[in-house]
Design an enzyme around this catalytic site. Structure first.
Site: not given
Ligand SMILES: C[S@@+](CC[C@H](N)C(=O)[O-])C[C@H]1O[C@@H](n2cnc3c(N)ncnc32)[C@H](O)[C@@H]1O
Length: 274
Positions: A115, A117, A133, A149, A173, A213
């Site tokens: 959370g 961002w 997420d 998803d 992200d 990203k």
């Molecule tokens: C680097 S973290 C994000 C950090 C977040 N921006 C923050 O500031 O706290 C990447 C996130 O992408 C999510 N993610 C990856 N593939 C996903 C998908 N297909 N659908 C939803 N979320 C996904 C992961 O579960 C993970 O929590």
């Protein structure tokens, strides 16, 4: 879906500035990297005690991870300033440079957990934020969180319905779990970034912005070219908070031009007709 808030937002007056490049000590354990800033004192103490209890049983990779955390000034600064993740600083730095978030905006935050961002978007005045997420996210006051998803067929429409209008900013992200095989990791994240871009092209209003990203690996250039059609400005950036050794980059597009998006086959298929 609204849950009772269980975590506190950044303290009023929390500094949004960059972190001094000083080595600091943190007690985070693997798995808590991105939930540092929001932890209560009790949670911090629990993390410390887990850290001690398991100290002898770590693999070399875990020890390396921990050493990196211990010396990461962003981890400590996130905790002090009340951000849930060190990733918050990446958005702060991107926003300081590209002026992505303005008061009153509608924002979509893809890959939102834990959370950080989302907190930054709230703090900088976004009026409506929908985050998504795979993982559950503790409620962020001022934002709506969806657990699911992004690749689910009905997810784009679900997010658009929740937002209830055009977005001013779509940020992704999202990152898959890395395999250690750089080509595979690159292709996986590019799949997510391309999906996020497709979604942004559908949901953004005129003048809107997109940030995602990617991992360097060649095909991010194709994504940039695709973006250049539909946005007035397209850049890539590596914010200082992004670790030097990571191949992570962000693509940043501003000035969305809906008329430059290739038309769909039938007006009935246009999901932007909300
Ligand atoms: C680097 S973290 C994000 C950090 C977040 N921006 C923050 O500031 O706290 C990447 C996130 O992408 C999510 N993610 C990856 N593939 C996903 C998908 N297909 N659908 C939803 N979320 C996904 C992961 O579960 C993970 O929590």
């Amino acid at each position: 879906m609204t849950r009772r808030p269980t975590s506190r937002p950044p303290a009023k007056g929390a500094r949004l500035s960059r972190v001094p490049g000083k080595a600091l000590v943190s007690s985070l354990t693997p798995g808590l990297e991105d939930s540092s800033g929001d932890a209560s004192a009790a949670r911090t103490n629990r993390a410390k005690s887990v850290s001690l209890r398991t100290a002898m049983g770590r693999t070399t990779a875990q020890q390396r991870w921990l050493a990196r955390q211990l010396n990461d000034p962003y981890v400590q600064a996130a905790r002090k300033q009340g951000w849930r993740s060190r990733a918050a600083f990446k958005l702060i730095e991107l926003d300081d440079r590209f002026h992505l978030i303005r008061p009153g905006m509608r924002v979509i935050d893809l890959g939102a957990a834990p959370g950080g961002w989302t907190q930054v978007a709230v703090k900088r005045g976004a009026r409506q934020i929908v985050g998504l997420d795979l993982l559950p996210v503790d409620p962020v006051p001022g934002a709506e969180m969806v657990e699911g998803d992004f690749n689910d067929a009905d997810m784009p429409q679900r997010l658009m319905d929740l937002l209830g209008g055009r977005a001013d900013l779509v940020m992704s992200d999202m990152a898959p779990n890395t395999t250690g095989h750089s080509a595979t990791d690159h292709m996986r994240i590019m799949g997510l970034a391309e999906g996020a871009l497709d979604f942004a092209l559908q949901v953004l209003g005129e003048g809107g912005a997109f940030v995602a990203k990617v991992f360097q690996g060649g095909s991010e250039k194709a994504l940039l070219n695709q973006m250049k059609h539909a946005f007035a400005s397209v850049k890539h950036a590596k914010p200082p908070a992004s670790r030097k050794e990571s191949s992570e980059l962000y693509v940043v597009a501003t000035g969305f031009r809906p008329d430059r998006v290739l038309p769909l086959t039938s007006a009935d298929d246009d999901p932007r007709a909300v």
